[in-house]
Design an enzyme around this catalytic site. Structure first.
Site, PDB file in Angstrom:
ATOM      1  N   SER A  44     -29.130  14.513 -28.404  1.00 16.30           N
ATOM      2  CA  SER A  44     -30.388  15.353 -28.229  1.00 16.30           C
ATOM      3  C   SER A  44     -29.657  16.901 -27.936  1.00 16.30           C
ATOM      4  O   SER A  44     -28.802  17.037 -27.277  1.00 16.30           O
ATOM      5  CB  SER A  44     -31.060  14.995 -26.686  1.00 16.30           C
ATOM      6  OG  SER A  44     -32.194  15.925 -26.697  1.00 16.30           O
ATOM      7  N   GLU A  45     -30.325  17.697 -28.793  1.00 16.00           N
ATOM      8  CA  GLU A  45     -29.829  19.114 -28.718  1.00 16.00           C
ATOM      9  C   GLU A  45     -29.627  19.901 -27.316  1.00 16.00           C
ATOM     10  O   GLU A  45     -28.832  20.907 -27.268  1.00 16.00           O
ATOM     11  CB  GLU A  45     -31.019  20.031 -29.614  1.00 16.00           C
ATOM     12  CG  GLU A  45     -31.072  19.704 -30.892  1.00 16.00           C
ATOM     13  CD  GLU A  45     -32.453  18.898 -31.008  1.00 16.00           C
ATOM     14  OE1 GLU A  45     -33.331  19.380 -31.579  1.00 16.00           O
ATOM     15  OE2 GLU A  45     -32.589  17.831 -30.367  1.00 16.00           O
ATOM     16  N   ASN A  46     -30.414  19.361 -26.415  1.00 15.43           N
ATOM     17  CA  ASN A  46     -30.223  19.835 -25.019  1.00 15.43           C
ATOM     18  C   ASN A  46     -29.099  19.468 -24.164  1.00 15.43           C
ATOM     19  O   ASN A  46     -28.789  19.943 -23.081  1.00 15.43           O
ATOM     20  CB  ASN A  46     -31.481  19.889 -24.214  1.00 15.43           C
ATOM     21  CG  ASN A  46     -31.849  18.522 -23.922  1.00 15.43           C
ATOM     22  OD1 ASN A  46     -31.404  17.368 -24.697  1.00 15.43           O
ATOM     23  ND2 ASN A  46     -32.270  18.114 -22.812  1.00 15.43           N
TER      24      ASN A  46
END
Length: 282
Positions: free
Chosen positions: A109-111
């Site tokens: 996930s990009e976060n």
């Protein structure tokens, strides 16, 4: 984000004396923090509470949801054992529910999460554990957390094998429009532009073949602002599977059950070739 900001304001639950934290516990060095706000009665708000369904049976589901599940199940066949993948919010994220037994897929996930698990049960929700779409998630054993800059270094460095995203429009040459509709408010463009520009990451789009008004979403040219140029490798819809062939355009590879080539032609806003072996596969 704090490392790039002119002024960083940190909201914290507790302020402790200097030295109370071990160096290994410090995520953001003090050189990047300019102001601190203590909030001892912080009630953490969950923007998108997302939990596993108690009953995962498809019986009684609305036709629109059954159509989405058809797309999701076909998308899940793109996963290969040992693959690192990023799934967009919405329909793509649900593809993880249909990973075949015996296959290990490492979801990113990009976060800043590697090793995403399924959505949590109702009694195991953690307000601090969310994906890039702000949905509540779980993390599998062996998972890890890291900063956004490390996350995007993975993405831009083509460390991911696959990304599955939604789309509002895709062109016959693989241009993608999925981040904004003019004059509509969006909170941000997310990581899609980075994901689709990574050189060695396969890009698969899952989408309804047509808009709610029946107009095609697969077009000769996109009318909406672009996320990426010639970046899409495969399109999976409720009607068919297209591959984008460089220099040629769209090639119809598979049909959904009960859908004919004529049906696809009438619902598509551009020309395409048909694979001689194209048949109903999902």
């Amino acid at each position: 984000m704090a490392t790039a900001a002119t002024t960083t304001i940190a909201e914290v639950e507790e302020i402790v004396p200097v030295g109370a934290l071990r160096p290994s516990e410090i995520h953001v060095p003090g050189i990047h923090v300019h102001r601190i706000v203590e909030n001892r009665e912080c009630n953490k708000r969950i923007e998108k509470l997302t939990v596993r369904a108690d009953d995962e049976s498809e019986a009684g589901l609305a036709p629109a949801m059954l159509k989405r599940i058809r797309i999701i199940k076909r998308a899940a066949r793109e996963f290969k054992d040992g693959m690192y993948a990023n799934l967009g919010i919405g329909m793509p994220m649900l593809a993880s529910n249909y990973i075949e037994p015996g296959i290990t897929v490492h979801l990113q996930s990009e976060n800043g999460i590697l090793g995403l698990g399924p959505f949590p049960a109702k009694d195991h929700v953690d307000a601090d554990l969310i994906n890039a779409g702000k949905e509540t998630v779980t993390v599998l054993p062996g998972g890890s957390f890291f900063s956004s800059d490390t996350s995007f270094a993975m993405i831009r460095g083509s460390r991911l094998d696959l990304t599955i995203l939604g789309a509002m429009e895709v062109s016959q040459t693989g241009d993608l429009a999925n981040w904004i509709i003019p004059k509509k408010m969006v909170k941000g463009m997310g990581g899609a532009m980075d994901l689709v520009s990574a050189a060695n990451t396969r890009v698969v789009v899952t989408m309804d073949h047509c808009s709610k008004d029946g107009s095609p979403k697969i077009l000769k040219q996109c009318a909406l602002p672009l996320t990426g140029l010639a970046c899409v490798n495969r399109i999976i819809t409720d009607k068919c599977v297209f591959d984008v062939v460089p220099g040629r355009g769209l090639l119809l590879r598979e049909l959904a059950t009960g859908v004919s080539v004529a049906d696809v032609k009438s619902a598509t806003g551009c020309d395409f070739e048909v694979d001689p072996d194209a048949s109903e596969t999902y």
